[in-house]
Design a protein around this motif. Structure first.
Motif, PDB file in Angstrom:
ATOM      1  N   MET A 144       0.843  -1.200   0.000  1.00  0.00           N
ATOM      2  CA  MET A 144       0.000   0.000   0.000  1.00  0.00           C
ATOM      3  C   MET A 144       0.875   1.246   0.000  1.00  0.00           C
ATOM      4  N   ARG A 145       0.571   2.191  -0.871  1.00  0.00           N
ATOM      5  CA  ARG A 145       1.351   3.418  -0.972  1.00  0.00           C
ATOM      6  C   ARG A 145       0.837   4.426   0.054  1.00  0.00           C
ATOM      7  N   LEU A 146       1.745   4.922   0.911  1.00  0.00           N
ATOM      8  CA  LEU A 146       1.349   5.809   1.995  1.00  0.00           C
ATOM      9  C   LEU A 146       1.614   7.275   1.706  1.00  0.00           C
ATOM     10  N   ASN A 147       2.371   7.596   0.656  1.00  0.00           N
ATOM     11  CA  ASN A 147       2.684   9.005   0.426  1.00  0.00           C
ATOM     12  C   ASN A 147       1.455   9.756  -0.081  1.00  0.00           C
ATOM     13  N   ASN A 148       1.306  11.032   0.306  1.00  0.00           N
ATOM     14  CA  ASN A 148       0.123  11.805  -0.037  1.00  0.00           C
ATOM     15  C   ASN A 148       0.408  12.926  -1.025  1.00  0.00           C
ATOM     16  N   ASN A 149       1.513  13.603  -0.857  1.00  0.00           N
ATOM     17  CA  ASN A 149       1.762  14.833  -1.608  1.00  0.00           C
ATOM     18  C   ASN A 149       2.774  14.710  -2.729  1.00  0.00           C
ATOM     19  N   VAL A 150       3.622  13.695  -2.713  1.00  0.00           N
ATOM     20  CA  VAL A 150       4.716  13.606  -3.674  1.00  0.00           C
ATOM     21  C   VAL A 150       4.350  12.680  -4.833  1.00  0.00           C
ATOM     22  N   THR A 151       4.373  13.208  -6.049  1.00  0.00           N
ATOM     23  CA  THR A 151       4.112  12.404  -7.246  1.00  0.00           C
ATOM     24  C   THR A 151       5.358  12.231  -8.094  1.00  0.00           C
ATOM     25  N   GLU A 152       6.371  13.056  -7.825  1.00  0.00           N
ATOM     26  CA  GLU A 152       7.634  12.943  -8.543  1.00  0.00           C
ATOM     27  C   GLU A 152       8.778  13.435  -7.664  1.00  0.00           C
ATOM     28  N   PHE A 153       9.984  13.016  -8.047  1.00  0.00           N
ATOM     29  CA  PHE A 153      11.182  13.424  -7.317  1.00  0.00           C
ATOM     30  C   PHE A 153      12.111  14.176  -8.268  1.00  0.00           C
ATOM     31  N   PRO A 202       6.116   7.433   4.088  1.00  0.00           N
ATOM     32  CA  PRO A 202       5.242   8.569   3.753  1.00  0.00           C
ATOM     33  C   PRO A 202       6.075   9.791   3.354  1.00  0.00           C
ATOM     34  N   PHE A 203       5.716  10.411   2.225  1.00  0.00           N
ATOM     35  CA  PHE A 203       6.413  11.615   1.759  1.00  0.00           C
ATOM     36  C   PHE A 203       5.423  12.783   1.790  1.00  0.00           C
ATOM     37  N   LEU A 212      15.035   7.588   2.307  1.00  0.00           N
ATOM     38  CA  LEU A 212      14.803   7.640   3.749  1.00  0.00           C
ATOM     39  C   LEU A 212      14.935   9.064   4.280  1.00  0.00           C
ATOM     40  N   ARG A 213      15.799   9.852   3.680  1.00  0.00           N
ATOM     41  CA  ARG A 213      16.019  11.232   4.135  1.00  0.00           C
ATOM     42  C   ARG A 213      14.812  12.124   3.851  1.00  0.00           C
ATOM     43  N   LEU A 214      13.984  11.742   2.877  1.00  0.00           N
ATOM     44  CA  LEU A 214      12.832  12.557   2.501  1.00  0.00           C
ATOM     45  C   LEU A 214      11.563  12.163   3.240  1.00  0.00           C
ATOM     46  N   ALA A 215      11.555  11.009   3.874  1.00  0.00           N
ATOM     47  CA  ALA A 215      10.344  10.513   4.542  1.00  0.00           C
ATOM     48  C   ALA A 215      10.015  11.364   5.762  1.00  0.00           C
ATOM     49  N   CYS A 216       8.734  11.687   5.923  1.00  0.00           N
ATOM     50  CA  CYS A 216       8.307  12.495   7.069  1.00  0.00           C
ATOM     51  C   CYS A 216       7.837  11.578   8.201  1.00  0.00           C
ATOM     52  N   THR A 217       8.736  10.703   8.634  1.00  0.00           N
ATOM     53  CA  THR A 217       8.462   9.793   9.738  1.00  0.00           C
ATOM     54  C   THR A 217       9.789   9.311  10.298  1.00  0.00           C
ATOM     55  N   ASP A 218       9.726   8.671  11.427  1.00  0.00           N
ATOM     56  CA  ASP A 218      10.931   8.082  12.016  1.00  0.00           C
ATOM     57  C   ASP A 218      11.315   6.860  11.181  1.00  0.00           C
ATOM     58  N   THR A 219      12.501   6.881  10.612  1.00  0.00           N
ATOM     59  CA  THR A 219      12.923   5.804   9.703  1.00  0.00           C
ATOM     60  C   THR A 219      13.883   4.822  10.356  1.00  0.00           C
ATOM     61  N   TYR A 220      13.968   4.847  11.680  1.00  0.00           N
ATOM     62  CA  TYR A 220      14.930   3.981  12.372  1.00  0.00           C
ATOM     63  C   TYR A 220      14.668   2.504  12.071  1.00  0.00           C
ATOM     64  N   MET A 221      13.425   2.071  12.212  1.00  0.00           N
ATOM     65  CA  MET A 221      13.096   0.656  11.999  1.00  0.00           C
ATOM     66  C   MET A 221      13.272   0.263  10.531  1.00  0.00           C
ATOM     67  N   ILE A 222      12.874   1.155   9.633  1.00  0.00           N
ATOM     68  CA  ILE A 222      13.009   0.848   8.203  1.00  0.00           C
ATOM     69  C   ILE A 222      14.477   0.746   7.833  1.00  0.00           C
TER      70      ILE A 222
END
Length: 310
Positions: free
Chosen positions: A1-10, A165-166, A183-193
């Motif tokens: 399941m895709r969790l990002n809401n606002n980002v459609t391109e990088f 999530p982006f 991982l640097r762009l994700a708006c969440t804690d990425t420690y586990m990932i």
């Protein structure tokens, strides 16, 4: 399941934003890529057309060259084209495809290198049982397992990427999509990932490298019981394999076995294993392998004879 809401391109920053340096990048890596395609195509064609190269080692070398070509092609064409563009963008879907293909063929190369080491171990340490153990059917099954294992690994990478999530930032300070810069762009804690990334890609790289080096040490140790000619031939083959292993795994271990931190040198190190190693591999396996060079000469002579008849 895709969790990002606002980002459609990088936005990919590439290796440099300087116009002059971008032209240098374009010319340099176009030559690198063409050299990779030519070298690996020659090996693939030679092995497919030469009856003298029918042993398991060349069967695995065929798949190594194929994986090298695809691995490099998952990154190089876009990187070369982007060097011409003022602003390089990649859609979310294309980014995920690149993550999948990059990890799929990179992992496949790792598994093929393990199979090549296994083949050399059996050939040198158990020569009387070689044809039985490394039969054509066994080799085909092993390669099929390598393809399936690579697919499982890549699907795991995609699952991790889709779970991020982006929320706005979309500038990737790299020349291709990979989990580390994402991982640097994700708006969440990425420690586990990041922990899962290290336990997946990092573990594969490290454990495979240790296994390969242990197998080659074992092979080199067993050579003391062989004749001088046998030692020379086996040593020549093993040294070329060890060079490939070190050149490929060194940068990979540096990138994938550490916390989610980036260094200025990361992009250049990535260049080495995404573009450098696939270019170097054909040179190592042809220049250090008399059988491959002889088969290439025969293939070239055969082509010249056919051209003369026309």
């Amino acid at each position: 399941m895709r969790l990002n809401n606002n980002v459609t391109e990088f936005i990919l920053l590439g290796l440099t934003q300087d116009p002059v340096r971008k032209k240098i990048v374009f010319v340099t890596f176009l030559l690198f890529y063409l050299g990779t395609l030519l070298g690996n195509f020659l090996i693939i064609t030679t092995i497919k057309t030469s009856r003298a190269l029918g042993s398991p080692m060349y069967f695995f070398l065929f798949h190594l060259s194929l994986s090298d070509t695809c691995f490099c092609s998952s990154v190089a064409p876009r990187m070369i084209v982007d060097a011409f563009l003022k602003k390089s963008t990649i859609s979310f879907s294309e980014c995920m495809i690149q993550v999948f293909s990059f990890h799929f063929f990179g992992c496949l190369e790792i598994f093929i290198l393990i199979l090549m080491a296994t083949d050399r171990y059996v050939a040198i340490c158990k020569p009387l049982h070689y044809t039985t153990i490394m039969s054509q059917r066994v080799c085909a099954v092993l390669v099929a397992m390598a393809w399936v294992g690579s697919c499982v690994h890549s699907l795991a990478q995609i699952f991790l990427a889709l779970s991020l999530p982006f929320c706005g930032p979309n500038v990737i300070d790299h020349y291709f999509c990979d989990l580390q810069p994402l991982l640097r762009l994700a708006c969440t804690d990425t420690y586990m990932i990041n922990l899962l990334l290290v336990s997946n890609s990092g573990a594969i790289c490290t454990l495979s490298f240790v296994m390969l080096m242990c197998s080659y040490v074992n092979i080199l140790y067993s050579l003391r019981n062989h004749s001088a000619e046998g030692r020379r031939k086996a040593l020549s083959t093993c040294v070329s394999h060890i060079i490939v292993v070190i050149l490929f795994f060194g940068p990979c271990i540096f990138i994938y076995t550490r916390p989610a931190t980036t260094f200025p040198m990361d992009k250049m190190i990535a260049v080495f294993y995404t573009l450098g190693t696939p270019l170097i591999n054909p040179l190592i396996y042809t220049l250090r392998n008399a059988e491959v060079k002889n088969a290439m000469r025969k293939l070239w002579k055969k082509k010249l004879i056919l051209d003369d008849k026309r």
